[in-house]
Design a protein around this motif. Structure first.
Motif, PDB file in Angstrom:
ATOM      1  N   ILE A  33     -16.622  -8.124  -1.711  1.00 33.44           N
ATOM      2  CA  ILE A  33     -15.967  -8.306  -3.001  1.00 33.44           C
ATOM      3  C   ILE A  33     -14.637  -7.554  -3.107  1.00 33.44           C
ATOM      4  O   ILE A  33     -13.669  -8.059  -3.689  1.00 33.44           O
ATOM      5  CB  ILE A  33     -16.908  -7.873  -4.144  1.00 33.44           C
ATOM      6  CG1 ILE A  33     -18.107  -8.829  -4.206  1.00 33.44           C
ATOM      7  CG2 ILE A  33     -16.174  -7.860  -5.482  1.00 33.44           C
ATOM      8  CD1 ILE A  33     -19.153  -8.415  -5.204  1.00 33.44           C
ATOM      9  N   VAL A  34     -14.546  -6.338  -2.537  1.00 32.89           N
ATOM     10  CA  VAL A  34     -13.350  -5.509  -2.709  1.00 32.89           C
ATOM     11  C   VAL A  34     -12.059  -6.205  -2.282  1.00 32.89           C
ATOM     12  O   VAL A  34     -11.064  -6.179  -3.025  1.00 32.89           O
ATOM     13  CB  VAL A  34     -13.519  -4.156  -1.982  1.00 32.89           C
ATOM     14  CG1 VAL A  34     -12.183  -3.449  -1.851  1.00 32.89           C
ATOM     15  CG2 VAL A  34     -14.480  -3.275  -2.757  1.00 32.89           C
ATOM     16  N   PRO A  35     -11.988  -6.833  -1.098  1.00 35.14           N
ATOM     17  CA  PRO A  35     -10.726  -7.505  -0.729  1.00 35.14           C
ATOM     18  C   PRO A  35     -10.311  -8.561  -1.750  1.00 35.14           C
ATOM     19  O   PRO A  35      -9.124  -8.679  -2.080  1.00 35.14           O
ATOM     20  CB  PRO A  35     -11.051  -8.134   0.633  1.00 35.14           C
ATOM     21  CG  PRO A  35     -12.141  -7.284   1.190  1.00 35.14           C
ATOM     22  CD  PRO A  35     -12.971  -6.898   0.009  1.00 35.14           C
ATOM     23  N   LEU A  36     -11.289  -9.326  -2.241  1.00 35.19           N
ATOM     24  CA  LEU A  36     -10.980 -10.347  -3.234  1.00 35.19           C
ATOM     25  C   LEU A  36     -10.470  -9.722  -4.529  1.00 35.19           C
ATOM     26  O   LEU A  36      -9.493 -10.200  -5.125  1.00 35.19           O
ATOM     27  CB  LEU A  36     -12.230 -11.189  -3.511  1.00 35.19           C
ATOM     28  CG  LEU A  36     -12.087 -12.285  -4.585  1.00 35.19           C
ATOM     29  CD1 LEU A  36     -11.016 -13.292  -4.181  1.00 35.19           C
ATOM     30  CD2 LEU A  36     -13.422 -12.978  -4.809  1.00 35.19           C
ATOM     31  N   MET A  37     -11.108  -8.633  -4.968  1.00 28.69           N
ATOM     32  CA  MET A  37     -10.693  -7.961  -6.194  1.00 28.69           C
ATOM     33  C   MET A  37      -9.285  -7.362  -6.055  1.00 28.69           C
ATOM     34  O   MET A  37      -8.493  -7.388  -6.997  1.00 28.69           O
ATOM     35  CB  MET A  37     -11.697  -6.874  -6.552  1.00 28.69           C
ATOM     36  CG  MET A  37     -13.081  -7.397  -6.924  1.00 28.69           C
ATOM     37  SD  MET A  37     -13.034  -8.518  -8.343  1.00 28.69           S
ATOM     38  CE  MET A  37     -12.524  -7.389  -9.629  1.00 28.69           C
ATOM     39  N   LEU A  38      -8.979  -6.817  -4.862  1.00 28.92           N
ATOM     40  CA  LEU A  38      -7.648  -6.254  -4.638  1.00 28.92           C
ATOM     41  C   LEU A  38      -6.569  -7.332  -4.691  1.00 28.92           C
ATOM     42  O   LEU A  38      -5.490  -7.120  -5.256  1.00 28.92           O
ATOM     43  CB  LEU A  38      -7.607  -5.528  -3.286  1.00 28.92           C
ATOM     44  CG  LEU A  38      -8.372  -4.209  -3.197  1.00 28.92           C
ATOM     45  CD1 LEU A  38      -8.333  -3.670  -1.776  1.00 28.92           C
ATOM     46  CD2 LEU A  38      -7.790  -3.181  -4.167  1.00 28.92           C
ATOM     47  N   GLY A  43      -2.157  -9.225  -7.157  1.00 28.99           N
ATOM     48  CA  GLY A  43      -1.523 -10.506  -7.422  1.00 28.99           C
ATOM     49  C   GLY A  43      -1.136 -10.648  -8.883  1.00 28.99           C
ATOM     50  O   GLY A  43      -0.046 -11.131  -9.216  1.00 28.99           O
ATOM     51  N   THR A  44      -2.030 -10.198  -9.770  1.00 33.90           N
ATOM     52  CA  THR A  44      -1.738 -10.246 -11.203  1.00 33.90           C
ATOM     53  C   THR A  44      -0.571  -9.339 -11.555  1.00 33.90           C
ATOM     54  O   THR A  44       0.326  -9.712 -12.324  1.00 33.90           O
ATOM     55  CB  THR A  44      -2.977  -9.824 -12.020  1.00 33.90           C
ATOM     56  OG1 THR A  44      -4.061 -10.715 -11.730  1.00 33.90           O
ATOM     57  CG2 THR A  44      -2.684  -9.854 -13.512  1.00 33.90           C
ATOM     58  N   VAL A  45      -0.548  -8.128 -10.972  1.00 32.98           N
ATOM     59  CA  VAL A  45       0.539  -7.180 -11.236  1.00 32.98           C
ATOM     60  C   VAL A  45       1.880  -7.739 -10.764  1.00 32.98           C
ATOM     61  O   VAL A  45       2.881  -7.728 -11.501  1.00 32.98           O
ATOM     62  CB  VAL A  45       0.260  -5.827 -10.557  1.00 32.98           C
ATOM     63  CG1 VAL A  45       1.484  -4.919 -10.645  1.00 32.98           C
ATOM     64  CG2 VAL A  45      -0.945  -5.145 -11.197  1.00 32.98           C
ATOM     65  N   VAL A 174       4.722  -3.482  -4.208  1.00 32.31           N
ATOM     66  CA  VAL A 174       3.487  -3.344  -3.424  1.00 32.31           C
ATOM     67  C   VAL A 174       3.490  -4.280  -2.226  1.00 32.31           C
ATOM     68  O   VAL A 174       3.066  -3.924  -1.130  1.00 32.31           O
ATOM     69  CB  VAL A 174       2.255  -3.614  -4.309  1.00 32.31           C
ATOM     70  CG1 VAL A 174       0.967  -3.450  -3.493  1.00 32.31           C
ATOM     71  CG2 VAL A 174       2.235  -2.670  -5.501  1.00 32.31           C
ATOM     72  N   LYS A 175       3.963  -5.515  -2.425  1.00 31.72           N
ATOM     73  CA  LYS A 175       3.979  -6.555  -1.388  1.00 31.72           C
ATOM     74  C   LYS A 175       2.594  -6.828  -0.826  1.00 31.72           C
ATOM     75  O   LYS A 175       2.426  -7.070   0.369  1.00 31.72           O
ATOM     76  CB  LYS A 175       4.938  -6.162  -0.248  1.00 31.72           C
ATOM     77  CG  LYS A 175       6.387  -6.064  -0.665  1.00 31.72           C
ATOM     78  CD  LYS A 175       7.293  -5.762   0.510  1.00 31.72           C
ATOM     79  CE  LYS A 175       8.745  -5.646   0.073  1.00 31.72           C
ATOM     80  NZ  LYS A 175       9.635  -5.344   1.203  1.00 31.72           N
ATOM     81  N   PHE A 176       1.590  -6.785  -1.692  1.00 30.51           N
ATOM     82  CA  PHE A 176       0.220  -7.048  -1.246  1.00 30.51           C
ATOM     83  C   PHE A 176      -0.052  -8.546  -1.203  1.00 30.51           C
ATOM     84  O   PHE A 176      -0.715  -9.050  -0.312  1.00 30.51           O
ATOM     85  CB  PHE A 176      -0.780  -6.360  -2.187  1.00 30.51           C
ATOM     86  CG  PHE A 176      -2.196  -6.346  -1.676  1.00 30.51           C
ATOM     87  CD1 PHE A 176      -2.619  -5.360  -0.798  1.00 30.51           C
ATOM     88  CD2 PHE A 176      -3.103  -7.320  -2.064  1.00 30.51           C
ATOM     89  CE1 PHE A 176      -3.926  -5.350  -0.318  1.00 30.51           C
ATOM     90  CE2 PHE A 176      -4.404  -7.313  -1.594  1.00 30.51           C
ATOM     91  CZ  PHE A 176      -4.815  -6.324  -0.722  1.00 30.51           C
ATOM     92  N   VAL A 177       0.485  -9.279  -2.183  1.00 35.39           N
ATOM     93  CA  VAL A 177       0.301 -10.720  -2.251  1.00 35.39           C
ATOM     94  C   VAL A 177       1.621 -11.435  -1.949  1.00 35.39           C
ATOM     95  O   VAL A 177       1.682 -12.315  -1.103  1.00 35.39           O
ATOM     96  CB  VAL A 177      -0.231 -11.145  -3.631  1.00 35.39           C
ATOM     97  CG1 VAL A 177      -0.352 -12.665  -3.706  1.00 35.39           C
ATOM     98  CG2 VAL A 177      -1.578 -10.498  -3.902  1.00 35.39           C
ATOM     99  N   LEU A 178       2.686 -11.050  -2.673  1.00 31.83           N
ATOM    100  CA  LEU A 178       4.011 -11.619  -2.435  1.00 31.83           C
ATOM    101  C   LEU A 178       4.711 -10.769  -1.377  1.00 31.83           C
ATOM    102  O   LEU A 178       5.119  -9.653  -1.649  1.00 31.83           O
ATOM    103  CB  LEU A 178       4.810 -11.635  -3.734  1.00 31.83           C
ATOM    104  CG  LEU A 178       4.202 -12.434  -4.887  1.00 31.83           C
ATOM    105  CD1 LEU A 178       5.025 -12.261  -6.160  1.00 31.83           C
ATOM    106  CD2 LEU A 178       4.097 -13.907  -4.519  1.00 31.83           C
TER     107      LEU A 178
END
Length: 207
Positions: A33-38, A43-45, A174-178
């Motif tokens: 679950i943690v990777p999905l939640m991150l 992504g929302t931020v 952060v560049k976690f999603v984008l």
């Protein structure tokens, strides 16, 4: 036969205990679950910040054209520099140094052909409290035909338009999603409010 039956009972007992053992279940669920939640959180931020900045880019474009269109006479470099400086306040609390803006006046002739009369661009240095006019003055060259970029409802013969163009390269912190930057841009058109046209450096000479 008894030995086989005993082995079977023992194996079945071990299997039952194995299936009933839930000691590692929470850790497994956490790891899944943690990777999905991150991804959802960051992504929302990042998406929310991009939407907020895109809105501010639109506000800057409208502010620049609106302030310039209110001029009652010839504008100078000082006037335009102060106008571009308004971008800093509008962009707060985001980084205003990523703003690139251009102001142009467009003349629409009797044949509804729109051409650049004059144009001026500016940038904002990191931490600066005032915009800096660029040299060369703009990527928009005086005399360039821009009829295709003007909405048809604004192509009124023998009139002038103030055009503001704003670009902003949004790079997530952060560049976690984008993973890379996104170019945000907008334009705004206004008519001179108090005069037929607004001159810059004696251009146009007459309106």
């Amino acid at each position: 036969m008894q030995a086989i039956a005993k082995i079977w009972r023992t194996a079945r007992s071990y299997a039952y205990e194995f299936l009933a053992d839930g000691r590692g279940l929470a850790a497994t669920e956490f790891a899944v679950i943690v990777p999905l939640m991150l991804v959802m959180f960051f992504g929302t931020v990042e998406f929310s910040s991009a939407v907020a900045i895109d809105r501010k880019v639109t506000l800057i474009a409208r502010t620049l054209s609106d302030l310039t269109s209110q001029s009652s006479s010839t504008v100078t470099d000082t006037n335009l520099q102060n106008t571009f400086t308004a971008s800093i306040s509008v962009m707060t609390p985001y980084d205003a140094s990523l703003v690139n803006a251009t102001l142009s006046e467009i003349y629409i002739d009797t044949n509804s052909v729109a051409k650049i009369s004059w144009a001026k661009s500016a940038t904002i240095a990191s931490g600066a409290t005032q915009a800096t006019l660029t040299n060369p003055p703009s990527t928009r060259v005086a005399g360039t035909t821009v009829t295709s970029m003007i909405p048809s409802t604004l192509l009124i013969p023998s009139t002038y338009l103030i055009l503001s163009e704003v670009n902003y390269t949004y790079t997530p912190s952060v560049k976690f999603v984008l993973k890379s930057g996104i170019n945000l841009s907008d334009v705004a058109y206004t008519r001179p409010r108090q005069v037929t046209c607004i001159a810059y450096n004696s251009v146009p000479a007459t309106c």
